[in-house]
Design an enzyme around this catalytic site. Structure first.
Site, PDB file in Angstrom:
ATOM      1  N   SER A 188     -19.951 -49.198 -15.626  1.00 10.72           N
ATOM      2  CA  SER A 188     -18.510 -49.080 -15.839  1.00 10.72           C
ATOM      3  C   SER A 188     -17.816 -49.136 -14.494  1.00 10.72           C
ATOM      4  CB  SER A 188     -18.198 -47.759 -16.543  1.00 10.72           C
ATOM      5  OG  SER A 188     -18.284 -46.708 -15.604  1.00 10.72           O
ATOM      6  N   LYS A 189     -16.516 -49.079 -14.555  1.00  9.32           N
ATOM      7  CA  LYS A 189     -15.709 -49.167 -13.334  1.00  9.32           C
ATOM      8  C   LYS A 189     -16.062 -48.067 -12.328  1.00  9.32           C
ATOM      9  CE  LYS A 189     -11.586 -51.568 -14.834  1.00  9.32           C
ATOM     10  NZ  LYS A 189     -10.378 -51.368 -15.607  1.00  9.32           N
ATOM     11  N   ARG A 190     -16.604 -46.972 -12.837  1.00  8.46           N
ATOM     12  CA  ARG A 190     -17.011 -45.905 -11.930  1.00  8.46           C
ATOM     13  C   ARG A 190     -18.011 -46.412 -10.897  1.00  8.46           C
ATOM     14  NH1 ARG A 190     -20.390 -42.637 -13.889  1.00  8.46           N
ATOM     15  NH2 ARG A 190     -20.541 -43.688 -15.890  1.00  8.46           N
ATOM     16  N   HIS A 191     -18.809 -47.394 -11.289  1.00  3.79           N
ATOM     17  CA  HIS A 191     -19.868 -47.889 -10.397  1.00  3.79           C
ATOM     18  C   HIS A 191     -19.360 -48.893  -9.373  1.00  3.79           C
ATOM     19  CE1 HIS A 191     -22.254 -46.651 -14.024  1.00  3.79           C
ATOM     20  NE2 HIS A 191     -22.886 -46.017 -13.063  1.00  3.79           N
ATOM     21  N   GLY A 192     -18.232 -49.503  -9.659  1.00  2.00           N
ATOM     22  CA  GLY A 192     -17.729 -50.546  -8.761  1.00  2.00           C
ATOM     23  C   GLY A 192     -17.077 -51.623  -9.599  1.00  2.00           C
TER      24      GLY A 192
END
Ligand code: GLU
Length: 493
Positions: free
Chosen positions: A253-257
């Site tokens: 998800s966007k949390r990862h990049g």
């Protein structure tokens, strides 16, 4: 004779092309190309609330950038269109009515708010939140009468008893007990189909032979197979591609990049590298070889090498892979990409950028150190400023060397005179100085590097000197020496 392969990528235009979607598109594309088949792009846009236009553009742009050209679909057209579900509503309504008449589906008059409460109550009791078949128990007369009266209704599919099994191209035999499946709504009150139903109607109408999609859809597949059967159709083959996880093992998800294909593009990832990287998300060739062009992938890709286990999206690996492709590009292409990047970010403007020959020399000097355009300035920013401000750590190191200032001054004097001002004479002068001081070349080169670039890592020092030119080099060496003398705690000499 088996029919020619026809596969599809069927994104819902919900925002942008996610790398997971791009991986699905790529596997479909490769499968189609490998079998001389057809790759269809279908837009699942029956959810009217969304900004379809912008999202659609993102998807088409992302696919085109990756080079995944579709044979049928938006822009391309084709004999099985339209390729937007919003333009196919009639066919879903017809198919749903057919099931209704055949008693394979039934009208559901339940109020949505009521359904929601019942679902929540079931969950609270620890039961699966299945539809309780209230409306299935209506007699035909009751149901017809309410419909005639104008009561709003959805159409639900009557899931038969038993179990549903299929031979998955990736997972082997998969079986679901039908008792775990809901009597799903196939046509909503507003005449719009639900995903499962529209997908079945379209996959059949578009003569899809293989449905390759993410395994988040695996529980939809038994429902779809039952729908095919009820409609008297033969289901296609199914293959469920493994989930993509972030480096920490949770769903990517966007949390990862970055997760959108265009974000990677804007960050300097090359499409060749992105394609190669995506191909290895859940597929491997022999466990060793990792670099493949898209043409090579078309040759070697196979579904039986698709893994059942989740794939990890390793950003560092993508960076490495990008480096492999970036370095292999001709110098002028690399310079073009760097220039485009610098321009688009506004990091460098005006005359600096316009000196194309200089930029090319700088890109050449940075060489293999650069894995994507944005790293250019990491290795070359000092070429584009009047004065360098050394980073604190290397500067402290210089300060700790009592002889550094004197050596920098000597080097400045040598470089002021050296003729011609070219790589080899410069190198000779520098090494000669180290020899006459009785120290290793590094004892001259490292201080010079810090004085000239402000950093401990840079392209080859003689390339740096050449790029800076005689005047700027001498000036920086002297300036650093003076500053060292001024700041040195032990001003002994
Ligand atoms: N529109 C669905 C999605 O984006 C398609 C799933 C499928 O391939 O059947 O997830």
């Amino acid at each position: 004779m088996t029919s020619p392969v026809r596969v599809r990528f069927a994104p819902s235009p919900t925002g942008y092309l996610h790398v997971g979607g791009a991986r699905t598109a790529l596997f479909n594309y490769l499968y189609a190309r490998q079998h001389g088949g057809t790759f269809v792009l279908r837009i699942e846009d029956t959810d009217q609330d969304r900004n379809v236009e912008a999202a659609l553009r993102g998807i088409l742009e992302g696919l085109s950038w990756l080079g995944l050209r579709w044979d049928e679909g938006p822009e391309a057209g084709g004999p099985h269109g339209p390729y937007f579900q919003s333009e196919r509503l009639k066919s879903y309504a017809e198919a749903a009515r057919r099931l209704l008449h055949e008693g394979k589906a039934y009208r559901c008059f339940c109020d949505p708010a009521d359904l929601k409460n019942r679902r929540e109550a079931a969950l609270a009791r620890g039961e699966p939140p299945k539809y309780d078949r209230t409306c299935f128990r209506l007699t035909k007369q009751e149901s017809d009468a309410r419909a005639a009266k104008g009561d709003a209704y959805a159409i639900r599919f009557l899931i038969p008893e038993g179990e549903t099994s299929w031979e998955d191209e990736v997972r082997g035999t998969v079986t679901f007990q039908n008792s775990t499946l809901d009597d799903l709504v196939i046509l909503r009150t507003d005449q719009h189909p639900t995903y499962n139903f529209a997908a079945v109607v379209d996959d059949d109408a578009m003569r899809i032979t293989h449905v390759l999609r993410g395994d988040d859809h695996i529980s939809n597949t038994p429902r779809q197979i039952q729908l095919y059967r009820a409609l008297g159709l033969t289901p296609p083959r199914f293959g469920h591609l493994p989930m993509i996880l972030g480096p920490d093992g949770t769903r990517l998800s966007k949390r990862h990049g970055a997760v959108s294909v265009t974000a990677f593009r804007d960050d300097g990832i090359l499409p060749q590298a992105m394609v190669n990287f995506l191909a290895l998300l859940g597929w491997a060739y022999d466990g060793e070889r990792e670099i493949f062009t898209i043409e090579e992938l078309t040759q070697v890709f196979s579904l039986d090498r698709v893994s059942k286990n989740p794939a990890i999206f390793n950003y560092e690996k993508l960076d490495w892979m990008n480096g492999e492709y970036f370095r292999a590009l001709p110098l002028s292409t690399r310079a073009d990409l760097v220039a485009a990047y610098l321009e688009s970010t506004g990091a460098l403007k005006g005359p600096a950028l316009r000196d194309r020959a200089f930029l090319e020399r700088a890109v050449e000097a940075v060489g293999d150190r650069m894995k994507r355009p944005r790293q250019f300035l990491e290795y070359a920013a000092y070429l584009y400023v009047e004065r360098v401000e050394p980073e604190p750590e290397p500067w402290a190191e210089l300060l700790a060397k009592p002889s550094a200032a004197a050596r920098l001054k000597k080097l400045a004097s040598l470089l002021e005179e050296v003729q011609p001002f070219e790589h080899d004479p410069i190198e000779k002068a520098t090494r000669g100085l180290a020899a006459s001081e009785g120290v290793k070349a590094g004892e001259v080169i490292m201080p010079a590097r810090i004085a000239l670039t402000g950093k401990k890592v840079s392209p080859g020092i003689f390339d740096v000197i050449l790029l800076l030119g005689r005047e700027r080099t001498v000036e920086r060496l002297r300036h650093a020496a003076e500053r060292l003398e001024a700041e040195s705690p032990a001003r002994t000499s």
